[in-house]
Design an enzyme around this catalytic site. Structure first.
Site, PDB file in Angstrom:
ATOM      1  N   ARG A 164      -3.394  -2.827   5.461  1.00 24.96           N
ATOM      2  CA  ARG A 164      -2.382  -3.285   4.966  1.00 24.96           C
ATOM      3  C   ARG A 164      -2.086  -4.931   5.394  1.00 24.96           C
ATOM      4  O   ARG A 164      -1.330  -5.453   5.724  1.00 24.96           O
ATOM      5  CB  ARG A 164      -1.136  -2.704   5.970  1.00 24.96           C
ATOM      6  CG  ARG A 164      -0.862  -1.023   5.660  1.00 24.96           C
ATOM      7  CD  ARG A 164      -0.648  -0.755   4.281  1.00 24.96           C
ATOM      8  NE  ARG A 164      -0.761   0.658   4.086  1.00 24.96           N
ATOM      9  CZ  ARG A 164      -1.861   1.340   3.707  1.00 24.96           C
ATOM     10  NH1 ARG A 164      -2.821   0.612   3.291  1.00 24.96           N
ATOM     11  NH2 ARG A 164      -1.718   2.428   3.335  1.00 24.96           N
ATOM     12  N   SER A 238       7.038   4.006   4.655  1.00 25.23           N
ATOM     13  CA  SER A 238       6.420   4.058   5.952  1.00 25.23           C
ATOM     14  C   SER A 238       6.843   2.657   6.718  1.00 25.23           C
ATOM     15  O   SER A 238       6.462   1.507   6.476  1.00 25.23           O
ATOM     16  CB  SER A 238       5.238   4.330   5.759  1.00 25.23           C
ATOM     17  OG  SER A 238       4.706   5.270   5.266  1.00 25.23           O
ATOM     18  N   GLU A 334       4.693  -1.889   9.780  1.00 27.78           N
ATOM     19  CA  GLU A 334       4.036  -2.199   8.367  1.00 27.78           C
ATOM     20  C   GLU A 334       5.042  -3.425   7.661  1.00 27.78           C
ATOM     21  O   GLU A 334       4.769  -4.015   6.939  1.00 27.78           O
ATOM     22  CB  GLU A 334       3.909  -0.739   7.649  1.00 27.78           C
ATOM     23  CG  GLU A 334       2.942  -1.067   6.313  1.00 27.78           C
ATOM     24  CD  GLU A 334       2.871   0.271   5.689  1.00 27.78           C
ATOM     25  OE1 GLU A 334       3.024   0.270   4.562  1.00 27.78           O
ATOM     26  OE2 GLU A 334       2.465   0.900   6.411  1.00 27.78           O
TER      27      GLU A 334
END
Length: 339
Positions: A164, A238, A334
Site C-alpha cells: 500500500r 478497508s 490505509e
C-alpha cells in the site's frame, strides 16, 4: 477555458460522504488542462489536493487550497503475442477498467474486481486484494510534474512499490499528478486462488476450471458480502493496513492467541489480518455516535449518517489503541487523512 469554482462542497466527492468544503475547485478532463492550470503562478503556490474517486481518503476539515478533480478518460489496448498492454486515463473508474479487461479475457485484474476508486489512484496506493497487487501487472504511468510543467513516465522500479505504498506517497508526495496508467496483462491466465475464500466459493459453485470471468464474479461476490456499498452507506473500504510483523513477534503472538489469522509476507515476515484483530477487541458492528465499524467486516469504518471526519478519525484512534493494548501490534491507517 478552465472553470475555477469557489467554496465547493466535497460531500459528493468522497465516498465517506462527510461534509467538507474546498476553497477552490477545478475539474481536469484532459492532461493539457494541467499545463494550462499551472501556468498561473497563483495555483503553483497554492496547496493542492488531487481527487479521483475520493474512495481512499477521510476529510477531517475543510480544505483551504485548490481541489483538482481528475476526470481524464479513455482506454486503449494493444496485443503482442500473449501480452496485452492496456493504457487508461487516470479518471477512469477502476472497476470499469477491470470489467473492460474481464469481458475481453485479458488476465491479471480479476482479483482486483470491485475495488472502489479511480485508475489514477491505483499506483499511488499500490492497490491490492486477494493475493494480487497493482505492481504485479503494472507497466508504467505518465505523470505531470507540478513544479516544471513537464510530463514524465515512471516505470515499475521508479515507483518503489511496497505494501500500500509507492514513491507518490513518500518522497514525491504532492509533486506529481498521474494522468494515465499502463498495465501489462496476458491472454494466458495465471490465477491466484489461494487467498481468502476464492477457492471455497468456486468449489461451492461447482467450478473446477475457472475462467477469468468466474474469478472476477467470485471476488465481486465475496467483496459485496463483506463490504458496504459506499452509495448507500459512507465508507472508504478497508480503513487499516494489515500489519506485517517479524517471525519472533509472531511466534509470541501465536502462543498467546492460537487462532490469530495470518498470511506469509516477504522476507520471512508475517502479515496479520487487521479485521480479525479489531474484531477480537469487540469492535465489529459497533456503533459510536454517527459512525462505527461495518457489521460484516470490522476493518471497514462507516458513516451511519451525519458523521464528521473528526468523528471517524477519533474512532480509528480508539481502535488503534485497543488493538495495541490487547495484542501489542500497531495498526496503520490505509486511508489518507486530509486536514
Amino acid at each position: 477555458m478552465l472553470q475555477i469554482q469557489e467554496n465547493v462542497s466535497l460531500k459528493n466527492f468522497n465516498t465517506f460522504g462527510v461534509e467538507a468544503n474546498a476553497r477552490y475547485f477545478v475539474e481536469i478532463n484532459h492532461r493539457d488542462e494541467l499545463t494550462e492550470l499551472f501556468m498561473d503562478p497563483q495555483w503553483r503556490q497554492t496547496e493542492a489536493l488531487v481527487l479521483g474517486g475520493g474512495s481512499n481518503m477521510l476529510l477531517v476539515n475543510d480544505f483551504g487550497g485548490l481541489v483538482i478533480r481528475i476526470n481524464i478518460r479513455g482506454i486503449e489496448h494493444r496485443i503482442s503475442h500473449q501480452d496485452v498492454f492496456i493504457e487508461a486515463g487516470a479518471g477512469e473508474v477502476w472497476n470499469d477498467l477491470v470489467n473492460f479487461c474481464v469481458i475481453r479475457n485479458y488476465a491479471g485484474l480479476e482479483n482486483l474486481s470491485l475495488i472502489p476508486g479511480s485508475v489514477g489512484a491505483s499506483p499511488i496506493q499500490n492497490i491490492g486484494a486477494y493475493g494480487v497487487e497493482l505492481q504485479d501487472v503494472f507497466h508504467s504511468c505518465c505523470a505531470f510534474e507540478v513544479a516544471s510543467g513537464a510530463f514524465k513516465t515512471f516505470n515499475k522500479a521508479d515507483c518503489k512499490f511496497g505494501y500500500r505504498e509507492s514513491v507518490f506517497k513518500s518522497e514525491l508526495k504532492g509533486k506529481y499528478i498521474i494522468v494515465s496508467v499502463k498495465l501489462h496483462l496476458s491472454l494466458v491466465p495465471n490465477f491466484n486462488l489461494s487467498y481468502g475464500a476464492i477457492e471455497q466459493e468456486l468449489a461451492a459453485r461447482g467450478i473446477t476450471e475457472p475462467t477469468i470471468k468466474d474469478v472476477s464474479q467470485v471476488v465481486s461476490h465475496i467483496r459485496v458480502s463483506k463490504l458496504p456499498d459506499p452509495t448507500t452507506i459512507g465508507n472508504a473500504g478497508s480503513f487499516f493496513k494489515n500489519p506485517v510483523i517479524g517471525t519472533e513477534q509472531f511466534k509470541t503472538l501465536q502462543t498467546n492467541f492460537p487462532g490469530v489469522v495470518h498470511y506469509p509476507a516477504h522476507n520471512g515476515h508475517v502479515k496479520l489480518a487487521a479485521g480479525w484483530l479489531i474484531e477480537q477487541c469487540g469492535w465489529k458492528g459497533k456503533v459510536v455516535g454517527h459512525t462505527g465499524t461495518w457489521k460484516n467486516q470490522a476493518l471497514v469504518l462507516v458513516n451511519h449518517g451525519g458523521a464528521t471526519g473528526e468523528e471517524v478519525y477519533s474512532l480509528s484512534s480508539q481502535i488503534i489503541d485497543s488493538v495495541y493494548t490487547k495484542f501489542g501490534v500497531s495498526l496503520q491507517r490505509e486511508v489518507n487523512i486530509i486536514g
